[in-house]
Design a protein around this motif. Sequence first.
Motif, PDB file in Angstrom:
ATOM      1  N   GLN A 252      12.248   3.930  -8.978  1.00 26.03           N
ATOM      2  CA  GLN A 252      12.042   2.643  -8.305  1.00 26.03           C
ATOM      3  C   GLN A 252      13.084   2.419  -7.204  1.00 26.03           C
ATOM      4  OE1 GLN A 252       8.760   2.461  -9.587  1.00 26.03           O
ATOM      5  NE2 GLN A 252       9.259   0.579  -8.533  1.00 26.03           N
TER       6      GLN A 252
ATOM      7  N   GLU B  23       4.480   5.492  -5.459  1.00 22.45           N
ATOM      8  CA  GLU B  23       4.492   5.427  -6.920  1.00 22.45           C
ATOM      9  C   GLU B  23       3.649   6.554  -7.515  1.00 22.45           C
ATOM     10  OE1 GLU B  23       5.682   4.298 -10.493  1.00 22.45           O
ATOM     11  OE2 GLU B  23       6.249   3.009  -8.822  1.00 22.45           O
ATOM     12  N   GLU B  24       2.503   6.825  -6.922  1.00 20.22           N
ATOM     13  CA  GLU B  24       1.630   7.896  -7.396  1.00 20.22           C
ATOM     14  C   GLU B  24       2.143   9.273  -6.991  1.00 20.22           C
ATOM     15  OE1 GLU B  24      -2.450   7.331  -6.308  1.00 20.22           O
ATOM     16  OE2 GLU B  24      -2.395   5.213  -6.856  1.00 20.22           O
TER      17      GLU B  24
ATOM     18  N   LEU C 278       0.819  -1.191   0.000  1.00 23.13           N
ATOM     19  CA  LEU C 278       0.000   0.000   0.000  1.00 23.13           C
ATOM     20  C   LEU C 278       0.866   1.261   0.000  1.00 23.13           C
ATOM     21  CD1 LEU C 278      -2.905   1.042   0.109  1.00 23.13           C
ATOM     22  CD2 LEU C 278      -2.736   0.992   2.580  1.00 23.13           C
TER      23      LEU C 278
ATOM     24  N   ASP D  14       4.044   1.533  -0.933  1.00 24.60           N
ATOM     25  CA  ASP D  14       4.793   1.631  -2.186  1.00 24.60           C
ATOM     26  C   ASP D  14       3.907   2.107  -3.336  1.00 24.60           C
ATOM     27  OD1 ASP D  14       3.491  -0.840  -2.019  1.00 24.60           O
ATOM     28  OD2 ASP D  14       4.985  -1.863  -3.223  1.00 24.60           O
ATOM     29  N   GLU D  15       2.645   1.717  -3.332  1.00 27.19           N
ATOM     30  CA  GLU D  15       1.719   2.188  -4.356  1.00 27.19           C
ATOM     31  C   GLU D  15       1.473   3.694  -4.205  1.00 27.19           C
ATOM     32  OE1 GLU D  15      -1.800  -0.205  -4.069  1.00 27.19           O
ATOM     33  OE2 GLU D  15      -0.684  -2.058  -4.441  1.00 27.19           O
ATOM     34  N   TRP D  16       1.345   4.143  -2.984  1.00 27.93           N
ATOM     35  CA  TRP D  16       1.153   5.567  -2.698  1.00 27.93           C
ATOM     36  C   TRP D  16       2.372   6.363  -3.165  1.00 27.93           C
ATOM     37  CZ3 TRP D  16       3.580   8.589   1.271  1.00 27.93           C
ATOM     38  CH2 TRP D  16       3.038   9.852   1.433  1.00 27.93           C
TER      39      TRP D  16
END
Length: 91
Positions: free
Chosen positions: A46, A7-8, A1, A3-5
């Motif tokens: 990344q 990423e955005e 969660l 890492d997804e945040w």
Amino acid sequence: LIDEWLEELIIDDDKLLSRVNEKVSLLVTEVPSFQTKKLSRFISKQDLIGANMASIHIPLFLDGKITTPFRGSAHIDGSFLAETGDYCCDE
């Protein structure tokens, strides 16, 4: 969660690395050596996200795993065995 945040949230443009390199520092603890490293240079978005995830990885808490992979090695939270000097000195 998280890492997804990230990423955005992190804008991946041609100026990303110049905005963060030598300006952002993160602590990670490599396993099994338990050597604490201060990171302030990143090679990509990344890599920056991976460093963030390694620097906050509390064993078993975030994802049920003891470690998280980063730059080909297992890592945990950078403050795990950090000393005061680890927060203020260069890589």
